[in-house]
Design a protein around this motif. Structure first.
Motif, PDB file in Angstrom:
ATOM      1  N   ALA A  70      18.972 -52.161 -17.385  1.00 53.75           N
ATOM      2  CA  ALA A  70      18.066 -51.704 -16.964  1.00 53.75           C
ATOM      3  C   ALA A  70      16.013 -51.859 -17.943  1.00 53.75           C
ATOM      4  O   ALA A  70      15.187 -51.480 -17.868  1.00 53.75           O
ATOM      5  CB  ALA A  70      18.828 -50.673 -17.881  1.00 53.75           C
ATOM      6  N   ALA A  71      16.860 -52.333 -18.692  1.00 52.26           N
ATOM      7  CA  ALA A  71      15.457 -53.932 -19.398  1.00 52.26           C
ATOM      8  C   ALA A  71      14.660 -54.502 -18.530  1.00 52.26           C
ATOM      9  O   ALA A  71      13.574 -54.068 -19.033  1.00 52.26           O
ATOM     10  CB  ALA A  71      16.383 -54.408 -20.948  1.00 52.26           C
ATOM     11  N   TYR A  72      15.274 -54.810 -17.679  1.00 49.82           N
ATOM     12  CA  TYR A  72      14.224 -55.891 -16.699  1.00 49.82           C
ATOM     13  C   TYR A  72      13.639 -54.929 -15.692  1.00 49.82           C
ATOM     14  O   TYR A  72      12.744 -54.972 -15.633  1.00 49.82           O
ATOM     15  CB  TYR A  72      15.750 -56.628 -15.732  1.00 49.82           C
ATOM     16  N   PHE A  73      14.668 -53.789 -15.050  1.00 54.90           N
ATOM     17  CA  PHE A  73      13.884 -52.925 -14.142  1.00 54.90           C
ATOM     18  C   PHE A  73      12.784 -52.493 -15.190  1.00 54.90           C
ATOM     19  O   PHE A  73      11.532 -51.967 -15.122  1.00 54.90           O
ATOM     20  CB  PHE A  73      15.283 -52.276 -13.333  1.00 54.90           C
ATOM     21  N   LEU A  74      12.696 -51.835 -16.598  1.00 59.14           N
ATOM     22  CA  LEU A  74      12.111 -50.989 -17.043  1.00 59.14           C
ATOM     23  C   LEU A  74      10.713 -51.396 -17.714  1.00 59.14           C
ATOM     24  O   LEU A  74       9.863 -51.199 -17.187  1.00 59.14           O
ATOM     25  CB  LEU A  74      12.474 -49.930 -18.515  1.00 59.14           C
ATOM     26  N   GLY A  75      10.985 -52.721 -17.839  1.00 57.67           N
ATOM     27  CA  GLY A  75      10.003 -53.837 -17.912  1.00 57.67           C
ATOM     28  C   GLY A  75       8.814 -53.886 -16.915  1.00 57.67           C
ATOM     29  O   GLY A  75       7.603 -53.575 -17.022  1.00 57.67           O
ATOM     30  N   VAL A  77       8.645 -51.676 -14.450  1.00 58.96           N
ATOM     31  CA  VAL A  77       7.836 -50.338 -14.311  1.00 58.96           C
ATOM     32  C   VAL A  77       6.621 -49.938 -15.579  1.00 58.96           C
ATOM     33  O   VAL A  77       6.144 -48.850 -15.190  1.00 58.96           O
ATOM     34  CB  VAL A  77       8.961 -48.815 -14.466  1.00 58.96           C
ATOM     35  N   TYR A  78       6.907 -50.489 -16.559  1.00 57.16           N
ATOM     36  CA  TYR A  78       6.273 -49.921 -17.202  1.00 57.16           C
ATOM     37  C   TYR A  78       4.807 -50.878 -17.320  1.00 57.16           C
ATOM     38  O   TYR A  78       3.319 -50.165 -17.176  1.00 57.16           O
ATOM     39  CB  TYR A  78       6.339 -50.992 -18.911  1.00 57.16           C
ATOM     40  N   SER A 146       4.724 -59.156 -13.591  1.00 53.16           N
ATOM     41  CA  SER A 146       4.379 -58.299 -14.723  1.00 53.16           C
ATOM     42  C   SER A 146       3.805 -58.258 -16.258  1.00 53.16           C
ATOM     43  O   SER A 146       2.655 -58.129 -16.853  1.00 53.16           O
ATOM     44  CB  SER A 146       5.883 -57.519 -15.542  1.00 53.16           C
ATOM     45  N   ILE A 168       7.504 -56.577 -24.406  1.00 50.88           N
ATOM     46  CA  ILE A 168       8.213 -55.723 -23.404  1.00 50.88           C
ATOM     47  C   ILE A 168       8.296 -57.287 -22.493  1.00 50.88           C
ATOM     48  O   ILE A 168       9.180 -57.510 -21.923  1.00 50.88           O
ATOM     49  CB  ILE A 168       7.296 -54.505 -22.233  1.00 50.88           C
ATOM     50  N   GLN A 172      11.557 -59.132 -21.741  1.00 51.78           N
ATOM     51  CA  GLN A 172      11.811 -58.534 -19.832  1.00 51.78           C
ATOM     52  C   GLN A 172      12.432 -60.572 -19.476  1.00 51.78           C
ATOM     53  O   GLN A 172      13.399 -60.019 -18.022  1.00 51.78           O
ATOM     54  CB  GLN A 172      10.623 -58.939 -19.090  1.00 51.78           C
TER      55      GLN A 172
END
Length: 349
Positions: A70-75, A77-78, A146, A168, A172
């Motif tokens: 989730a952290a990898y994906f949300l980074g 997304v941010y 990113s 972030i 990530q």
């Protein structure tokens, strides 16, 4: 100021001048070095550290894999949300959208070049969720893009979101290691590509100058009740603080000092340097307004003690920056036209 302007200023610093900073070029050079080293390592195959990280990913509990996933994906997304917000407000961001597009393009090109140089072929750009112990790719595409986007955005963001963006990027990178999407070499290569892309884009288009432009300084002086004409930047600039000259109809020549983001960054760098050199923390961190208040207080105390110092005209803050207006100090004796040679000789004697 519209309601939308006030909302976006929670994230972005107000507009001002632009400059091409040596630190931006240094970021690009550092990225080239990181990419070169990691590409060489990747071409030799997975190293001991990469294999060890992959083995750790195999043994992680499933719930922890989900957290890192989730952290990898949300980074990512941010970073995408920040880019979209920039593009939606492009009329207020000046050249930032073009800077973002150039950084993204250089990042994609850098990923392709690094991947082929390392013998990996076409990189895996599938945006599907990753899983533990998945096939490592060099470099990791999401991290490269990113990092490029967030590093380019950094000069435009307020301090809170600058720190959040860098945090972030670090999270990530760690998440990519922990879930096995890429080893240290793959992640380092992607981070290097992001540094190169950000450095190139910032050098080409420039970044916010870190200090207000003349229009904002004029408005700030008006709000402080200081009448100033012929406002212009001084020929010689001190480190960290922008110095301007002006003429007041009632006070005569003025010196205006503007403490922008560069001033607080310079103060922070000096504080860190002192801490490393003397191993103490005698110089606490300070905001821009506190820096102005400190200089104004020292000037007033010096004048009270009988030292010949300029008169403090006004001091205050404007949209996060701070402004200090002083009367211009008298010229040196040797440059004064109202003194003859005999008087000067008597003074120096």
């Amino acid at each position: 100021m519209t309601a939308e302007d006030r909302r976006t200023r929670r994230f972005f610093i107000p507009g001002g001048g632009f400059s091409r900073r040596p630190v931006d070029a240094a970021i690009g050079v550092l990225g080239v070095l990181v990419v070169a080293v990691s590409t060489h390592e990747a071409s030799d195959g997975a190293g001991a550290l990469d294999i060890a990280v992959r083995n750790v990913a195999d043994d992680l509990p499933r719930w922890l894999v989900g957290v890192f996933n989730a952290a990898y994906f949300l980074g990512f997304v941010y970073a995408a949300a920040a880019a979209v917000l920039t593009l939606l407000t492009f009329t207020r961001r000046g050249r930032l959208p073009l800077t973002l597009l150039l950084a993204a393009g250089v990042a994609i090109a850098g990923v392709l070049v690094a991947s082929f140089l390392a013998g990996e072929g076409w990189p895996d750009i599938d945006p599907a969720p990753v899983h533990a112990s998945s096939e490592a790719t060099f470099p990791v595409v999401r991290i490269a893009v990113s990092a490029a986007v967030l590093l380019v955005l950094r000069p435009w963001l307020v301090l809170t979101y600058r720190r959040l963006s860098m945090t972030i990027v670090v999270i990530q990178c760690l998440a990519a290691w922990m879930i096995g999407i890429g080893g240290p070499t793959d992640v380092a290569g992607a981070l290097g590509v992001g540094l190169v892309a950000a450095g190139v884009a910032l050098v080409v288009f420039g970044s916010p100058a870190g200090y207000p432009d003349l229009a904002r300084v004029t408005r700030a002086l008006d709000e402080l009740g200081v009448e100033a004409d012929h406002l212009e930047f001084a020929e010689h600039q001190p480190w960290g603080v922008r110095e301007l000259t002006a003429v007041s109809p009632t006070l005569g020549p003025l010196v205006v000092k503007v403490y922008g983001r560069d001033a607080s960054d310079a103060h922070r760098a000096a504080r860190w340097g002192r801490s490393l050199a003397y191993r103490d923390q005698s110089a606490p961190d300070a905001t821009r307004l506190q820096l102005v208040e400190h200089e104004a207080l020292v000037t007033l105390l010096a004048g009270k003690a009988g030292v010949a110092v300029p008169e403090v005209v006004a001091a205050g803050a404007d949209q996060g920056d701070a402004v200090l207006a002083l009367t211009a100090p008298p010229p040196p004796l040797a440059e004064r036209d109202d003194l003859d040679d005999a008087t000067l000789d008597a003074v120096w004697a």
